[in-house]
Design an enzyme around this catalytic site. Structure first.
Site, PDB file in Angstrom:
ATOM      1  N   GLU A  42       0.833  -1.212   0.000  1.00  0.00           N
ATOM      2  CA  GLU A  42       0.000   0.000   0.000  1.00  0.00           C
ATOM      3  C   GLU A  42       0.867   1.261   0.000  1.00  0.00           C
ATOM      4  O   GLU A  42       0.561   2.231  -0.669  1.00  0.00           O
ATOM      5  CB  GLU A  42      -0.925   0.016   1.232  1.00  0.00           C
ATOM      6  CG  GLU A  42      -2.064  -0.974   1.146  1.00  0.00           C
ATOM      7  CD  GLU A  42      -3.016  -0.673  -0.004  1.00  0.00           C
ATOM      8  OE1 GLU A  42      -3.305   0.507  -0.253  1.00  0.00           O
ATOM      9  OE2 GLU A  42      -3.441  -1.629  -0.674  1.00  0.00           O
ATOM     10  N   CYS A 204     -16.396   2.156 -20.470  1.00  0.00           N
ATOM     11  CA  CYS A 204     -17.773   2.122 -19.953  1.00  0.00           C
ATOM     12  C   CYS A 204     -18.591   1.000 -20.593  1.00  0.00           C
ATOM     13  O   CYS A 204     -19.477   0.428 -19.946  1.00  0.00           O
ATOM     14  CB  CYS A 204     -18.459   3.461 -20.187  1.00  0.00           C
ATOM     15  SG  CYS A 204     -17.603   4.830 -19.406  1.00  0.00           S
ATOM     16  N   CYS A 213     -24.325   4.402 -13.333  1.00  0.00           N
ATOM     17  CA  CYS A 213     -23.289   5.444 -13.283  1.00  0.00           C
ATOM     18  C   CYS A 213     -23.808   6.788 -13.809  1.00  0.00           C
ATOM     19  O   CYS A 213     -24.186   6.910 -14.982  1.00  0.00           O
ATOM     20  CB  CYS A 213     -22.082   4.977 -14.100  1.00  0.00           C
ATOM     21  SG  CYS A 213     -20.785   6.213 -14.160  1.00  0.00           S
TER      22      CYS A 213
END
Ligand code: SF4
Length: 359
Positions: A42, A204, A213
């Site tokens: 991370e 998309c 969305c």
């Protein structure tokens, strides 16, 4: 176009179904989900892409396989394994954090958001990722990928660096984070941002949450997130001196622990108006052959808050009063053997790409 309202359960279901088939399951920090490896990945992934991080991560855990080996290592060696990843404060915090976990928690990561966030270099999102991935706890994350997905999904206006916008995104992130399968969900939303809802040209058409969305419904996903307001970055200029002795060694100087390239080895530097022979003589006790001066092209190195213009100059050193060379802060570096040491990124680039003049 009709938009289907999005409940957390619907979002989680759509995302997990997609992740099962398309998610990234082979990342080296995911094959063994110890808190140490999750934390390390991370920190490395902040402002850095997965494909860049993978080789660094693999080398780092080979050398520092546990939090104990990392805590016991000298910071110079940690910086050496970090060199090239940039944002060196991350490496220094990583080292201090490892030492704190060993000293205060016997090497075990604490399991609360508050305790994790109190450690050096661990912010709210990193703390959430450690809890979700390593301990399966329902903690939200909000890294760059997740911010982008949520901004688009909700057509969230405003630059996410602004406190109220960030707070709104945290609220949405927390609402969506499930109580079960939290590690898979967290990886899934990160992967959706990295693989489908990309910064430019989001895919998309194949997105599992397309029908929910708002940015897609507005035909303009790339309008979100709102970009950071533009400011003209100031420019600073410096000379970097490649001082070469008869043995083709270059003088390197260690940077102070804080500030840019903190704790890394760099080249001596001065202003553009400095009298170079005088500077080299008084600061390093070395006498340059002024006729040997060779100027290379200017390099630009970007920092988050300014641009650094580097004017590299090479000079041959005739004589040096070596007492001025203190090996803790100054070394002669052999350019033919290039021993691995923690070099500032532009210095590494200069030394490995410049055809140094033997003069
Ligand atoms: Fe991103 Fe497009 Fe999916 Fe919306 S539909 S979340 S903009 S990829």
């Amino acid at each position: 176009m009709n938009i289907t309202p999005l409940s957390p359960a619907t979002f989680q279901r759509s995302l997990l179904r997609w992740f099962k088939q398309h998610g990234r399951k082979q990342l080296p920090w995911k094959t063994d989900r110890s808190p140490y490896r999750i934390w390390l990945s991370e920190i490395m992934l902040q402002q850095t892409q997965v494909k860049t991080v993978i080789p660094y991560f693999v080398r780092f855990v080979e050398r520092f396989p546990t939090i104990f080996t990392l805590a016991a290592a000298p910071i110079d060696e940690v910086l050496q394994y970090w060199a090239g990843l940039g944002y060196y404060a991350r490496a220094r915090h990583l080292h201090t954090c490892a030492q704190r976990i060993v000293a205060d928690y016997q090497g075990e990561f604490p399991r609360t958001l508050a305790a994790l966030q109190a450690l050096p270099g661990i912010g709210r999102s990193t703390a959430g990722a450690i809890l979700a991935f390593a301990f399966g706890e329902a903690a939200a994350i909000l890294d760059g990928n997740v911010k982008r997905v949520l901004c688009r999904l909700h057509a969230q206006a405003g630059w996410p660096g602004l406190r109220p916008v960030e707070e709104a995104l945290w609220k949405i992130a927390e609402e969506y984070t499930p109580r079960h399968h939290v590690a898979e969900y967290t990886q899934a939303i990160m992967d959706l941002g990295a693989l489908i809802c990309k910064r430019t040209q989001p895919a998309c058409a194949i997105c599992p949450v397309q029908k929910h969305c708002l940015a897609y419904q507005q035909f303009d996903p790339q309008r979100f997130p709102t970009p950071k307001p533009k400011t003209n970055k100031p420019t600073r200029s410096i000379r970097m001196l490649l001082l070469m002795n008869d043995r083709k060694e270059i003088l390197l100087e260690k940077r102070p622990a804080s500030g840019i390239w903190g704790g890394l080895w760099s080249l001596p530097e001065c202003s553009l108006t400095e009298d170079i022979p005088h500077f080299v003589q008084t600061r390093y006790g070395c006498q340059p052959e002024t006729r040997s001066l060779f100027a290379y092209s200017v390099m630009t190195h970007p920092f988050s808050h300014f641009q650094l213009k580097i004017h590299p100059i090479q000079l041959r050193i005739k004589k040096c009063s070596t007492p001025a060379v203190d090996s803790r802060v100054l070394i002669w570096y052999n350019t033919e053997q290039l021993t691995p040491i923690a070099l500032a990124a532009p210095v590494n680039k200069l030394l490995s790409t410049l055809p140094l003049q033997t003069m």
